[in-house]
Design a protein around this motif. Sequence first.
Motif, PDB file in Angstrom:
ATOM      1  N   ARG A  36     -29.142 -62.565  26.006  1.00 14.72           N
ATOM      2  CA  ARG A  36     -29.431 -63.044  24.965  1.00 14.72           C
ATOM      3  C   ARG A  36     -28.894 -62.335  23.673  1.00 14.72           C
ATOM      4  O   ARG A  36     -28.417 -61.183  23.738  1.00 14.72           O
ATOM      5  CB  ARG A  36     -30.925 -63.206  24.564  1.00 14.72           C
ATOM      6  CG  ARG A  36     -31.892 -61.700  24.779  1.00 14.72           C
ATOM      7  CD  ARG A  36     -33.147 -61.985  25.065  1.00 14.72           C
ATOM      8  NE  ARG A  36     -33.577 -62.335  26.284  1.00 14.72           N
ATOM      9  CZ  ARG A  36     -34.588 -62.679  26.809  1.00 14.72           C
ATOM     10  NH1 ARG A  36     -35.690 -62.673  25.695  1.00 14.72           N
ATOM     11  NH2 ARG A  36     -35.028 -63.324  27.949  1.00 14.72           N
ATOM     12  N   ASP A  66     -28.396 -67.453  21.008  1.00 15.31           N
ATOM     13  CA  ASP A  66     -27.868 -67.996  22.421  1.00 15.31           C
ATOM     14  C   ASP A  66     -28.471 -67.226  23.573  1.00 15.31           C
ATOM     15  O   ASP A  66     -28.407 -66.136  23.569  1.00 15.31           O
ATOM     16  CB  ASP A  66     -26.454 -67.874  22.507  1.00 15.31           C
ATOM     17  CG  ASP A  66     -25.568 -68.792  21.806  1.00 15.31           C
ATOM     18  OD1 ASP A  66     -26.408 -69.922  21.319  1.00 15.31           O
ATOM     19  OD2 ASP A  66     -24.624 -68.608  21.434  1.00 15.31           O
ATOM     20  N   VAL A 118     -30.168 -72.113  26.595  1.00 15.26           N
ATOM     21  CA  VAL A 118     -30.463 -72.586  25.323  1.00 15.26           C
ATOM     22  C   VAL A 118     -30.145 -71.876  24.150  1.00 15.26           C
ATOM     23  O   VAL A 118     -29.888 -70.866  24.157  1.00 15.26           O
ATOM     24  CB  VAL A 118     -32.267 -72.613  25.125  1.00 15.26           C
ATOM     25  CG1 VAL A 118     -32.558 -73.611  26.480  1.00 15.26           C
ATOM     26  CG2 VAL A 118     -32.876 -71.377  25.482  1.00 15.26           C
ATOM     27  N   ARG A 119     -29.924 -72.512  22.956  1.00 17.11           N
ATOM     28  CA  ARG A 119     -29.379 -72.129  21.761  1.00 17.11           C
ATOM     29  C   ARG A 119     -30.317 -71.209  21.077  1.00 17.11           C
ATOM     30  O   ARG A 119     -29.678 -70.637  20.068  1.00 17.11           O
ATOM     31  CB  ARG A 119     -28.806 -73.138  20.953  1.00 17.11           C
ATOM     32  CG  ARG A 119     -27.771 -73.985  21.517  1.00 17.11           C
ATOM     33  CD  ARG A 119     -26.633 -73.289  22.139  1.00 17.11           C
ATOM     34  NE  ARG A 119     -25.930 -72.672  21.080  1.00 17.11           N
ATOM     35  CZ  ARG A 119     -24.843 -72.847  20.532  1.00 17.11           C
ATOM     36  NH1 ARG A 119     -24.365 -74.100  20.826  1.00 17.11           N
ATOM     37  NH2 ARG A 119     -24.154 -72.031  19.665  1.00 17.11           N
ATOM     38  N   ASP A 120     -31.389 -71.266  21.200  1.00 14.34           N
ATOM     39  CA  ASP A 120     -32.473 -70.029  20.683  1.00 14.34           C
ATOM     40  C   ASP A 120     -33.692 -70.084  21.454  1.00 14.34           C
ATOM     41  O   ASP A 120     -33.884 -71.232  22.177  1.00 14.34           O
ATOM     42  CB  ASP A 120     -32.735 -70.595  19.226  1.00 14.34           C
ATOM     43  CG  ASP A 120     -33.373 -71.824  18.927  1.00 14.34           C
ATOM     44  OD1 ASP A 120     -34.690 -71.786  19.282  1.00 14.34           O
ATOM     45  OD2 ASP A 120     -32.662 -72.633  18.733  1.00 14.34           O
ATOM     46  N   ALA A 121     -34.414 -69.247  21.327  1.00 13.36           N
ATOM     47  CA  ALA A 121     -35.681 -68.866  22.207  1.00 13.36           C
ATOM     48  C   ALA A 121     -36.552 -67.875  21.411  1.00 13.36           C
ATOM     49  O   ALA A 121     -36.263 -67.393  20.425  1.00 13.36           O
ATOM     50  CB  ALA A 121     -35.424 -68.416  23.593  1.00 13.36           C
ATOM     51  N   GLN A 158     -35.882 -74.545  24.660  1.00 16.07           N
ATOM     52  CA  GLN A 158     -35.303 -74.315  23.283  1.00 16.07           C
ATOM     53  C   GLN A 158     -36.518 -74.223  22.397  1.00 16.07           C
ATOM     54  O   GLN A 158     -37.409 -74.720  22.614  1.00 16.07           O
ATOM     55  CB  GLN A 158     -34.729 -75.797  22.989  1.00 16.07           C
ATOM     56  CG  GLN A 158     -33.868 -75.825  21.602  1.00 16.07           C
ATOM     57  CD  GLN A 158     -32.239 -74.976  21.566  1.00 16.07           C
ATOM     58  OE1 GLN A 158     -31.856 -74.753  22.819  1.00 16.07           O
ATOM     59  NE2 GLN A 158     -31.968 -74.909  20.446  1.00 16.07           N
ATOM     60  N   PRO A 197     -36.122 -77.444  18.096  1.00 17.50           N
ATOM     61  CA  PRO A 197     -35.510 -78.662  19.129  1.00 17.50           C
ATOM     62  C   PRO A 197     -34.440 -79.416  18.313  1.00 17.50           C
ATOM     63  O   PRO A 197     -34.380 -79.395  16.918  1.00 17.50           O
ATOM     64  CB  PRO A 197     -36.885 -79.332  19.196  1.00 17.50           C
ATOM     65  CG  PRO A 197     -37.636 -79.158  18.124  1.00 17.50           C
ATOM     66  CD  PRO A 197     -37.461 -77.675  17.760  1.00 17.50           C
ATOM     67  N   ASN A 225     -27.858 -81.112  22.869  1.00 21.94           N
ATOM     68  CA  ASN A 225     -28.257 -79.854  23.456  1.00 21.94           C
ATOM     69  C   ASN A 225     -27.123 -78.662  23.196  1.00 21.94           C
ATOM     70  O   ASN A 225     -27.488 -77.457  23.599  1.00 21.94           O
ATOM     71  CB  ASN A 225     -28.665 -80.147  24.809  1.00 21.94           C
ATOM     72  CG  ASN A 225     -27.593 -80.319  25.786  1.00 21.94           C
ATOM     73  OD1 ASN A 225     -26.292 -80.773  25.408  1.00 21.94           O
ATOM     74  ND2 ASN A 225     -27.724 -80.386  27.050  1.00 21.94           N
TER      75      ASN A 225
END
Length: 373
Positions: free
Chosen positions: A58, A76, A98-101, A128, A131, A140
């Motif tokens: 990440r 990312d 996923v593009r953010d967390a 994600q 969203p 996505n």
Amino acid sequence: MLWYLTIFTSLLAASVLADKQRRQDGTDPTQPVGTNPISKFETKYLGQQNPNNSCSHRDLGFTGELQGKWYAVYGDTLWCASGVTDPASDPAGFHGIVRDAVSLMTDDPLVVVDLHLNDDTPVRHQLQFVPFNTAWGEDNTYGFGGTSLFETANGAGGVFYLVNANDAGLKGTGVAKVELVNGEPTVIQRFGDNGYWWPSDSTPRYGDVAAFRDPRSDYVYAWGGAPTSITDSIGAQYVYLLRVKAADAYDLDRYEYWWGPDGWKMGQPLTEFGAQRAVAWFIGQGQLVWSEFYECYIFVHLSPGGSDVLLRTATSLEGPWTPDVKVYTATPIDGGLTYAGVAHPYLNPSGQTLIVSYTNNNHIELLKVTFSK
């Protein structure tokens, strides 16, 4: 957030000449002023940060507080292969993203608890955080680079994010409302007709450089890079500032914009750009903290296109800022990029030590900086 570093790296050579020109005319308020009080310190490398309940690579990890707990917002987030519990053992290849967390911080800065996990077995992976919305043409693959969570009112919070349409370019920056749902920060509403308030081509990318809930006032501040329509090597690197009272963060009309010598203007977004309207020039993504030890603000960031971990200080969030002090030089992993300075002030409220993290080729590395006078 590799697009951000690509812009910086490509313009690094021009920065030396630009800096010289701006110093000669003496009219740029973004230039360093005064003496940085951070002169005596020791820096210790702590290691790499990993979750205790999932496994991924990440970047970013900007920290923020909500209802007495601290959380990190990552960019990312690359899932490790099925069954892998140690990122260092992850085989080459793509295993999901996923593009953010978002993750919960712990008393150990090297350990986080990942949230919003899916049903993968035997190792669950993060879903994600911000969203995507197909009604706005998103899918996505869209990026939603976010900075720090901030508390608003009545237990709710917010987060700034940048909508990145990849090959189609940057769309704009926005604010999302965040609430705790089943004990996890959850985005429940994104504002704006297209999911953002500030179009990237005509307004600064507010919140993409940094966002900060000021503990000494009622305000949330957000720093953003120049509009993407500005392409000259000097103008493209100025950074601009807005603020809003935390309780008004969901009301666009209540935002105030810094107009430099003209001060704050509520509801009047910038229409002029350049040194006189900016608060910084050529800085990396970073994070701010109020230091009880030095009684000033500290901005943590990395040298654009480089690997130096830098701290600059100011007594006002509008600036001016002192020169940067280098507290560490990272060694890039496998020749990758180092970027995104992050502060962890909750670990020592006295401010005599500051835990700092940064991204090193999709690994989060941590330092402990101990200050003395």
